[in-house]
Design an enzyme around this catalytic site. Sequence first.
Site, PDB file in Angstrom:
ATOM      1  N   GLY A 223      -2.433  -0.472  15.058  1.00 59.07           N
ATOM      2  CA  GLY A 223      -1.388  -1.297  14.470  1.00 59.07           C
ATOM      3  C   GLY A 223      -1.277  -2.710  15.001  1.00 59.07           C
ATOM      4  O   GLY A 223      -0.341  -3.431  14.641  1.00 59.07           O
ATOM      5  N   GLU A 264      -6.136   3.481  18.761  1.00 60.85           N
ATOM      6  CA  GLU A 264      -6.861   3.708  17.505  1.00 60.85           C
ATOM      7  C   GLU A 264      -6.684   2.514  16.572  1.00 60.85           C
ATOM      8  O   GLU A 264      -6.046   2.624  15.536  1.00 60.85           O
ATOM      9  CB  GLU A 264      -6.286   4.912  16.756  1.00 60.85           C
ATOM     10  N   GLY A 266      -7.479  -0.067  13.678  1.00 61.91           N
ATOM     11  CA  GLY A 266      -8.298  -0.155  12.474  1.00 61.91           C
ATOM     12  C   GLY A 266      -8.449  -1.627  12.148  1.00 61.91           C
ATOM     13  O   GLY A 266      -9.446  -2.285  12.428  1.00 61.91           O
ATOM     14  N   ARG A 303      -4.536  -5.237  -1.437  1.00 64.49           N
ATOM     15  CA  ARG A 303      -3.492  -5.447  -0.429  1.00 64.49           C
ATOM     16  C   ARG A 303      -2.421  -6.454  -0.855  1.00 64.49           C
ATOM     17  O   ARG A 303      -1.232  -6.204  -0.618  1.00 64.49           O
ATOM     18  CB  ARG A 303      -4.097  -5.856   0.921  1.00 64.49           C
ATOM     19  N   TYR A 307       1.021  -4.762  -0.741  1.00 67.02           N
ATOM     20  CA  TYR A 307       1.854  -5.059   0.430  1.00 67.02           C
ATOM     21  C   TYR A 307       2.381  -6.491   0.443  1.00 67.02           C
ATOM     22  O   TYR A 307       3.047  -6.895   1.396  1.00 67.02           O
ATOM     23  CB  TYR A 307       1.045  -4.847   1.721  1.00 67.02           C
ATOM     24  N   CYS A 334      -6.101  -5.891 -16.317  1.00 64.86           N
ATOM     25  CA  CYS A 334      -4.985  -6.010 -17.243  1.00 64.86           C
ATOM     26  C   CYS A 334      -3.696  -5.496 -16.610  1.00 64.86           C
ATOM     27  O   CYS A 334      -3.158  -4.456 -16.965  1.00 64.86           O
ATOM     28  CB  CYS A 334      -5.328  -5.320 -18.545  1.00 64.86           C
ATOM     29  N   GLU A 335      -3.288  -6.210 -15.621  1.00 65.53           N
ATOM     30  CA  GLU A 335      -2.065  -6.024 -14.838  1.00 65.53           C
ATOM     31  C   GLU A 335      -1.883  -7.381 -14.172  1.00 65.53           C
ATOM     32  O   GLU A 335      -2.845  -8.120 -14.029  1.00 65.53           O
ATOM     33  CB  GLU A 335      -2.263  -5.083 -13.650  1.00 65.53           C
ATOM     34  N   TYR A 369      -8.971  -2.140   4.927  1.00 66.09           N
ATOM     35  CA  TYR A 369      -8.143  -1.660   3.803  1.00 66.09           C
ATOM     36  C   TYR A 369      -8.405  -2.450   2.523  1.00 66.09           C
ATOM     37  O   TYR A 369      -7.485  -2.671   1.735  1.00 66.09           O
ATOM     38  CB  TYR A 369      -6.653  -1.694   4.159  1.00 66.09           C
TER      39      TYR A 369
HETATM   40  C1  LIG Z   1      -4.037   3.902   9.996  1.00 67.78           C
HETATM   41  C2  LIG Z   1      -3.937   4.424  11.367  1.00 67.78           C
HETATM   42  C3  LIG Z   1      -4.295   3.639  12.466  1.00 67.78           C
HETATM   43  C4  LIG Z   1      -4.764   2.212  12.335  1.00 67.78           C
HETATM   44  O1  LIG Z   1      -3.790   1.311  11.956  1.00 67.78           O
HETATM   45  P1  LIG Z   1      -4.149  -0.249  11.963  1.00 67.78           P
HETATM   46  O2  LIG Z   1      -2.925  -0.933  11.513  1.00 67.78           O
HETATM   47  O3  LIG Z   1      -5.284  -0.437  11.012  1.00 67.78           O
HETATM   48  O4  LIG Z   1      -4.545  -0.596  13.349  1.00 67.78           O
HETATM   49  C5  LIG Z   1      -4.221   4.209  13.719  1.00 67.78           C
HETATM   50  N1  LIG Z   1      -3.808   5.485  13.899  1.00 67.78           N
HETATM   51  C6  LIG Z   1      -3.461   6.260  12.864  1.00 67.78           C
HETATM   52  C7  LIG Z   1      -3.036   7.648  13.118  1.00 67.78           C
HETATM   53  C8  LIG Z   1      -3.507   5.767  11.583  1.00 67.78           C
HETATM   54  O5  LIG Z   1      -3.140   6.549  10.549  1.00 67.78           O
END
Ligand SMILES: *Cc1c(COP(=O)(O)O)cnc(C)c1O
Length: 417
Positions: A223, A264, A266, A303, A307, A334-335, A369
């Site tokens: 996150g 973790e 992403g 996105r 979002y 077409c949106e 994403y």
């Molecule tokens: C999606 C997710 C992440 C990664 O989130 P990011 O905002 O991309 O860093 C980490 N842990 C879990 C369990 C997730 O579902």
Amino acid sequence: MSYYNIQGLKLTDLATQFGTPLYVYDADKIIEKISILRDSFQNVNLKIKYACKANTNISILKLMRKHGVEIDVVSPQELQLALLAGYEGSQITFTPSGVSFDEIEYAAEAGTRINLDNLDVLEKFGQKYGNTKPALIRLKPHVFGGGNEKIMTAHPESKFGISIHQKEEILEIVKKYDIKIIGLHQHTGSDVKNADAFMKAATAILDIAQYFKDLEIIDLGGGFKVPYQEGDSVTDMKEVGKVLTHDFLEFCKSYGRELQLWFEPGKFLVSEAGTFLANTNVVKIDPIKNFIGIDSGLNHLGRPMMYGSFHDIFNASNEDDSIQENYRVVGYICETDTFSWTPEGKQGERLMNKTKAGDVIAIKNAGAYCFSMSSQYNSRLRPAEVLVLDGKAHLIRERETFEDILKNQVVLDIFDV
Ligand SMILES: *Cc1c(COP(=O)(O)O)cnc(C)c1O
């Protein structure tokens, strides 16, 4: 200027060589982000588990593996992709939400580390495996963090994790089946800016950790917020690293054992590495607004519409900034599929170098994403993907063809007579 190229390769040349729409990923950027994270946590036993739902191209997964990054998956299919990328079961964490117990069993048999996020599932896991398979528990620490409500995952009303207020129930089940809980997990949400939210979550987890005797891991999720535009406030990794390291090491001391600290990420690892290239189909000069219509839409990069996310957009074919115009950059679906949102989260315009049909438009922060959320809506083909590695462009996913649209359709001939 590096804006217009990746590792010396011109964006417009890449568009010509591979066609548009095209996702291009810069391997150097990913490697740089891995280093930043490692450097921020030098004094702890750190493990990075790439949350691969952000971008599941197998070549990206292999790149991560080569650089010592392990992996977090959320479905059996992501698990299979991780195995294909060469990961061993023990390097894979399975962190699903609300899945059937079959999937938990599948992940357990594959030897992965599983984050259990429901009391009922914890009970079933205990019944089936007792103390024969290790597991982690995903907790909901009741903290607010994340860019907007859709991407917050640890607040009181979130569906994710077992509430820390159910500590007694958790401990009872763990004791009843002698489940070997080797880790505690939390994931606050996405686009978490302030070190504060991480600290609050970490404090909540570490408080409860003392009640579990078999811990080897504290997993603080992902996150981390990345910059989307100049001057954007982002997660200060050095600061998060400093404060969390201190608290974590204090905890390890009182717990009596050195634990592993897992993250973790992403988006943090792959977002900035990605640039999306599309061709300008039309420039519409309109009494109210000027539009740039590109050969893509929310089917490829959803996105902004999903979002309200801000992505830097520029004309890669025209470096001359002496004539600029305000354009609303839109897709061909077409949106309403506007790419150019304002920093305030509204559909808007961007001041861009003068654009004409045929110009290549580049959209930044397209590594996370974006492709992984793409679809075939409007029966459009999904783009190709390219990885730039050591100054060379490698095709890592072919553009779809009409065959892919037809695949799995069962055509009834009943109507043909
Ligand atoms: C999606 C997710 C992440 C990664 O989130 P990011 O905002 O991309 O860093 C980490 N842990 C879990 C369990 C997730 O579902």
